[in-house]
Write an enzyme that holds these catalytic residues in place. Structure first.
Site, PDB file in Angstrom:
ATOM      1  N   ASP A   8       0.851  -1.189   0.000  1.00  0.00           N
ATOM      2  CA  ASP A   8       0.000   0.000   0.000  1.00  0.00           C
ATOM      3  C   ASP A   8       0.886   1.237   0.000  1.00  0.00           C
ATOM      4  O   ASP A   8       1.829   1.331   0.800  1.00  0.00           O
ATOM      5  CB  ASP A   8      -0.901   0.027   1.234  1.00  0.00           C
ATOM      6  CG  ASP A   8      -2.018  -1.002   1.162  1.00  0.00           C
ATOM      7  OD1 ASP A   8      -2.121  -1.695   0.129  1.00  0.00           O
ATOM      8  OD2 ASP A   8      -2.778  -1.121   2.142  1.00  0.00           O
ATOM      9  N   ASP A 130     -14.853  -4.535  -1.183  1.00  0.00           N
ATOM     10  CA  ASP A 130     -14.404  -4.371   0.201  1.00  0.00           C
ATOM     11  C   ASP A 130     -15.652  -4.234   1.060  1.00  0.00           C
ATOM     12  O   ASP A 130     -16.346  -3.213   1.000  1.00  0.00           O
ATOM     13  CB  ASP A 130     -13.530  -3.129   0.343  1.00  0.00           C
ATOM     14  CG  ASP A 130     -12.331  -3.148  -0.598  1.00  0.00           C
ATOM     15  OD1 ASP A 130     -11.925  -4.258  -1.005  1.00  0.00           O
ATOM     16  OD2 ASP A 130     -11.814  -2.071  -0.929  1.00  0.00           O
TER      17      ASP A 130
END
Length: 260
Positions: A8, A130
């Site tokens: 990330d 998600d």
């Protein structure tokens, strides 16, 4: 089952979040490309890279950082985070990204997914769902959609999507175990190829997910557990200290017996 390390990127640095909370950001390395090299040395066959800034703004803030990773490595790179236009997809694929992940746009602009699948192979375009308690979250997990996770998956399936990256965000970054029942429920109802994500912290979690292969779960994205050296025989410390010589969260003080 394919294990895919996650990278990330926030403000140009390699970070991990806890349940997607930007206030709970931990920086691991200043240069994400160095992290990519470490995971490749650990025999990673694919990397999952997310531009966290883009997830919030829709702007490809860390594009050059991602380009550097793609140019350095000899394995497929999967990229997500704020990809909301055909132009963004084209830009990533043009630099050698193997697969792009459409997240929020699958909810807010499903016609984009349809258009992309007319132009590219299903293996190049995947959808990321998600979910929190079965409800998809969008725009950097700051908003909820008005449908259930499996309903979104079935809509995407009608458009030609073949793979879903499914993240249980109640588990993401918590190191408290995978959401086995949640993932199983989703996989059974979706009937698609599934890459699981969120909460994997031990080899037992991997064994649990492997039992879901019959429902299409064939791969898993792992983040914080790898960064915290939760698995036996990780040699990233050696590769890091001997070859890269970079200071940061990865230091000799953080070595575990299993990593020696």
């Amino acid at each position: 089952m394919l294990i895919i390390p996650a990278i990330d990127i926030k403000e140009g640095k390699c970070v991990r979040l806890t349940r997607g909370d930007f206030a709970q950001k931990k920086i691991y390395l200043d240069n994400p490309a160095d992290m990519a090299i470490i995971w490749r040395k650990q025999n990673a066959k694919m990397l999952h890279v997310v531009d966290l800034d883009a997830a919030l703004t829709g702007e490809m803030v860390n594009f050059e950082k991602i380009r550097e990773i793609v140019e350095l490595l000899d394995i497929p790179i999967q990229v997500g985070g704020g990809i909301r236009s055909v132009e963004a997809v084209e830009k990533y694929l043009s630099i050698g990204v193997s697969r792009v992940v459409i997240g929020s746009a699958a909810v807010t602009n499903p016609s984009l997914v349809a258009d992309l699948l007319k132009k590219y192979r299903p293996s190049q375009i995947v959808v990321g769902i998600d979910a929190e308690h079965g409800v998809p979250k969008i725009k950097g997990w700051t908003e909820s959609s008005n449908m259930q996770d499996y309903e979104l998956a079935l809509e995407m399936k009608k458009l030609g999507v073949e793979r879903i990256i499914y993240t249980d965000i109640t588990r993401d970054g918590m190191l408290q175990g995978v959401g086995y029942e949640t993932t199983k429920r989703f996989a059974e109802k979706a009937g698609m190829k599934i890459t699981a994500s969120g909460g994997v912290s031990t080899s037992d979690d991997l064994h649990k997910l492997r039992s879901l292969e019959r429902f299409g779960v064939d791969s898993v994205i792992i983040g914080k557990a790898l960064y915290e050296c939760n698995f036996p025989c990780q040699e990233l410390w050696y590769a890091y200290e001997q070859d890269l010589g970079i200071d940061g969260e990865f230091s000799t003080a953080r070595k575990k017996e299993c990593c020696r």
